[in-house]
Design an enzyme around this catalytic site. Structure first.
Site, PDB file in Angstrom:
ATOM      1  N   GLY A 207       5.449  -4.709  -2.090  1.00  0.00           N
ATOM      2  CA  GLY A 207       4.572  -5.596  -1.633  1.00  0.00           C
ATOM      3  C   GLY A 207       3.741  -5.053  -0.582  1.00  0.00           C
ATOM      4  N   LEU A 233       5.485  -7.312 -10.056  1.00  0.00           N
ATOM      5  CA  LEU A 233       4.866  -6.754  -8.840  1.00  0.00           C
ATOM      6  C   LEU A 233       5.523  -5.269  -8.243  1.00  0.00           C
ATOM      7  CD1 LEU A 233       2.553  -6.764  -6.582  1.00  0.00           C
ATOM      8  CD2 LEU A 233       4.403  -7.832  -5.060  1.00  0.00           C
ATOM      9  N   ASP A 234       4.698  -4.206  -8.369  1.00  0.00           N
ATOM     10  CA  ASP A 234       5.273  -2.869  -7.930  1.00  0.00           C
ATOM     11  C   ASP A 234       6.567  -2.394  -8.632  1.00  0.00           C
ATOM     12  OD1 ASP A 234       3.258  -2.768  -6.057  1.00  0.00           O
ATOM     13  OD2 ASP A 234       4.298  -3.744  -4.496  1.00  0.00           O
ATOM     14  N   GLN A 235       6.797  -2.841  -9.930  1.00  0.00           N
ATOM     15  CA  GLN A 235       8.053  -2.483 -10.661  1.00  0.00           C
ATOM     16  C   GLN A 235       7.884  -1.844 -11.850  1.00  0.00           C
ATOM     17  OE1 GLN A 235      11.312  -3.182  -9.572  1.00  0.00           O
ATOM     18  NE2 GLN A 235      10.251  -3.972  -7.862  1.00  0.00           N
TER      19      GLN A 235
END
Lengths: 290, 290, 290, 290
Positions: A207, A233-235
């Site tokens: 995040g 998100l961001d994965q």
């Protein structure tokens, strides 16, 4: 447009499939049957997933007829063995779009590397929600589109971005510290074709404000991570990461400065690898033939 | 037992306190008043917490009377300014206990570094829940205690460990890949005096099987983290971290091998810094004067 | 224009002198006598040369009268103790000149970092023997001078460069991959005020074609070195170095690409340290308070 | 005794030859004709020397008859194409001899890694010109020979070393900070079979006292280099290198401590790669399939 060693006119074949005995030999035979000269080749068998990956670089000076015949044979292997493949020929440069926001360092970095010949692609356009990127794109002779975003206009501007990207025949979208969340619709339209740079050593500090998070935790190294964008998100699958030492003396501002170095390098490396057809995705992870 | 530059007979004063104007000068004055010759000194003012930290190395050839007088004056500063301080003199080597389990690499590493003169301490004893560490301790001439642990005996054996540690006058407990969770009672007994090595780049991959977690995530670097032990698992103040590149080719076994290098170095560095009185803790983070 | 932690209005005093007992305390006393508030301070005593080095950051909000008085006292210490010192106040930004040739990466890098606020200076001018640097300097709003060089014009053009540099009140000359050898006369005019970047891990691979030399030797890492320029080619005091892995697969072109990363970072770091008054030279080596 | 991914019973074929079109396919065909199942394979074509290198890992569960037939076919390729090859089967562990002197760190390191299963070999013996290594070898259950060396006895003791090495059927001699120069006769007897660790980033700082040389030069990084031993001192083909940062504060003693880390890792990596048949030498340089 060439491999790293400066070789001329080299095509690249990427394949992955469930592993089976003899697959290396079959593929070598198939290429030989089509009179394809292998220049370089590497493969990898993943023990845990029982998947097989191979990257073959070959002399691309074959006729259009040979190319078609090769693709027919590869198609047959797909039908028989569940093999997934793609071929890239050097006579068509990939086209990329860069999405940027207010921070300029990754945008500048990609444009300069392209100018220096490090990135074998055409930079088709730059899109930013801030006007400052305009003169930068112009300096490098790249078309620029300013799409300012508010809560109200977000959906509309994203549709406009899709039109621009598709209109320009873009193969890869690079988020160069683009500070807007993309909608699931956008992400799903370009699977494995959007690369992001996140300003932490993922999975730590997901995040926003990752350098502040790092500062508060008191870590002794910070990192950056480039990954393909997915709906989580961001994965998405990680392509490249790097880290650098920091100390208690480093304020959030200093961490941000140190991190910019990592962000630039890690993003540029991921983009270069993608452009050179070195990356395959399977099982939420990447295989990188570097 | 000396500073890094091979200086002889150097004492170390560590202080931290809320920041106030003129604190550097006051402390310099105090030391001067006591005829203490400063050999090296560094300080750090933390902007966010408004805390001040200083490490002073001084010529320790002062009399016992001078030492006492100095401590009285420092005590007065504590009363007046809320300053926290501690002094270490080179004529008393710190004593450490190493707790180990089945994995030997950190145990060997600490013993060899001690033998090579890298760690200015006395290794008072080695405790392990596995007997294999016995011959290793013996080879280096260090007393060994085998305390096997089952769910049933855990509490009793930990009490036995406390007796051994306290009986040996231990200043620092080093968990050299000790695979047992310590009870809160044990941890609280030795605040800031237990150093652990965790096999990941914290805060990523807390808990067990960190290399497996890293493998499943598909990260491109792995790490190791040394930290002071607190009641929150793997959450204590971080002293040192390091990372190394890995690739999709690296199995969990290869990650484990690569990680052992990091674990050894990161733990040894943290222990050395602690022994050389370079580390202060405040606000859940460390200040390291390296 | 401020220190790395964002502190406002901080002056910097650098001193070095032959070591003598009590020097730390004397200097603290001197500053205290002048009502100078120390913000940060570090010192270093070099055992082999018996030299003492100190960097003091202080609250620069002192009057012109105080500044003068301070300099008088420091002058007295110079006379008495052979101390060398210099003071930098934040209200005067240092001025730099960049000398470039055909390679653009270091030039771009310095200009972008300056624009991002990483380099506390004014970039007074860019000089290049190639015209391509002109549009780059213009994009960043920096005056540009094209001084093409031939064997015949070299002496004259260097004199012209001296005029430009001196006319612009330049404190530091940065050779950003400037491919011309400077004459001894030029070098001697700016002692400790010219920083160069050499594309190898010095002292290995002195002179030109360092990446080719590295390739022929078969090294497994390449490096870059920033140093102050002296009359001995590539032998001046080293400020910063960095290395990166390479393999047998890396052609000279790939080494050159990898090396550009190092060159940019190493040069920018050296320039930043110099601008932040962190570097002192003694005995052909640097002391860097980082 | 297995490859890095834990695969069982894998043989390794290394080949190099002048490059010619179709060589990858020919070799794949040859292996296929002999019913050899390729598990992993990588190759490399060197553009400057026009040499071709390949490493093939194959399922080693083939009969002795098949092995013989395979070698006959490879022999024919040698005769026809000037190909150089060697095969290693997992059912014969390589045997190594370690030569050590007074410094223990590399000796300990290799013995511990072997015990941890990192080095797929038998450590046949340890030879040292100092008696201190005896108890260390004994602790790990390895035969030890003390061969003290004076100017007078050097030749005789080296002959004794040859007898011991040859008597033990040793494949690889590892100089673990062995401080004696070997005679040309010794070196020539074991071409490509002696690995040394040098305590600098070669080609910088050849010869003795490399850390002192580095200190005097004022470098900001130190390094270590493992290489095959040839008659030119510290000039043999480089297998692996690593570097670490240092500062002006680091005395020769601190450089020596920091360097020990590098020496251990770099030597162990080189030995592991050699044992895993990953290294080929051509043109004074190595090709490492890592």
């Amino acid at each position: 447009m060439s491999g790293p060693a400066g070789a001329a006119a080299v095509g690249t074949l990427l394949v992955h499939s469930p592993h089976r005995k003899g697959i290396v030999t079959s593929l070598a035979q198939l290429l030989s049957d089509h009179d394809v000269t292998v220049v370089d080749s590497s493969h990898y068998s993943d023990a845990s997933s029982q998947m097989f990956f191979q990257r073959v670089q070959f002399d691309a000076s074959i006729s259009a007829v040979q190319r078609d015949a090769l693709e027919v044979s590869l198609g047959a292997m797909t039908a028989r063995d569940g093999m997934v493949w793609r071929i890239a020929y050097p006579d068509r440069a990939k086209r990329i779009a860069i999405l940027a926001s207010k921070q300029e360092h990754c945008l500048y970095d990609l444009l300069i590397r392209h100018r220096a010949g490090e990135l074998a692609c055409t930079i088709a356009l730059v899109i930013s929600n801030h006007p400052e990127a305009g003169p930068i794109a112009k300096h490098f002779g790249v078309p620029f589109h300013h799409l300012p975003i508010t809560a109200e206009t977000k959906q509309r501007q994203e549709s406009r971005a899709v039109e621009l990207v598709d209109g320009a025949g873009v193969d890869l979208i690079v988020l160069a510290r683009y500070m807007q969340l993309l909608t699931p619709g956008f992400v799903q339209k370009y699977p494995g074709r959007i690369i992001n740079i996140h300003h932490s050593f993922l999975p730590a500090f997901v995040g926003g404000n990752a350098y502040r998070q790092a500062h508060e935790k008191g870590v002794k190294m910070i990192g950056a991570t480039s990954h393909y964008v997915t709906d989580d998100l961001d994965q998405g699958p990680i392509i490249e990461q790097a880290t650098v030492r920091c100390t208690h003396r480093d304020s959030v501002e200093v961490l941000t400065r140190k991190g910019r170095e990592l962000e630039k390098q890690v993003l540029a490396t991921a983009v270069r690898w993608h452009l050179e057809d070195r990356v395959m995705v399977a099982g939420g992870k990447t295989v990188v033939f570097d």
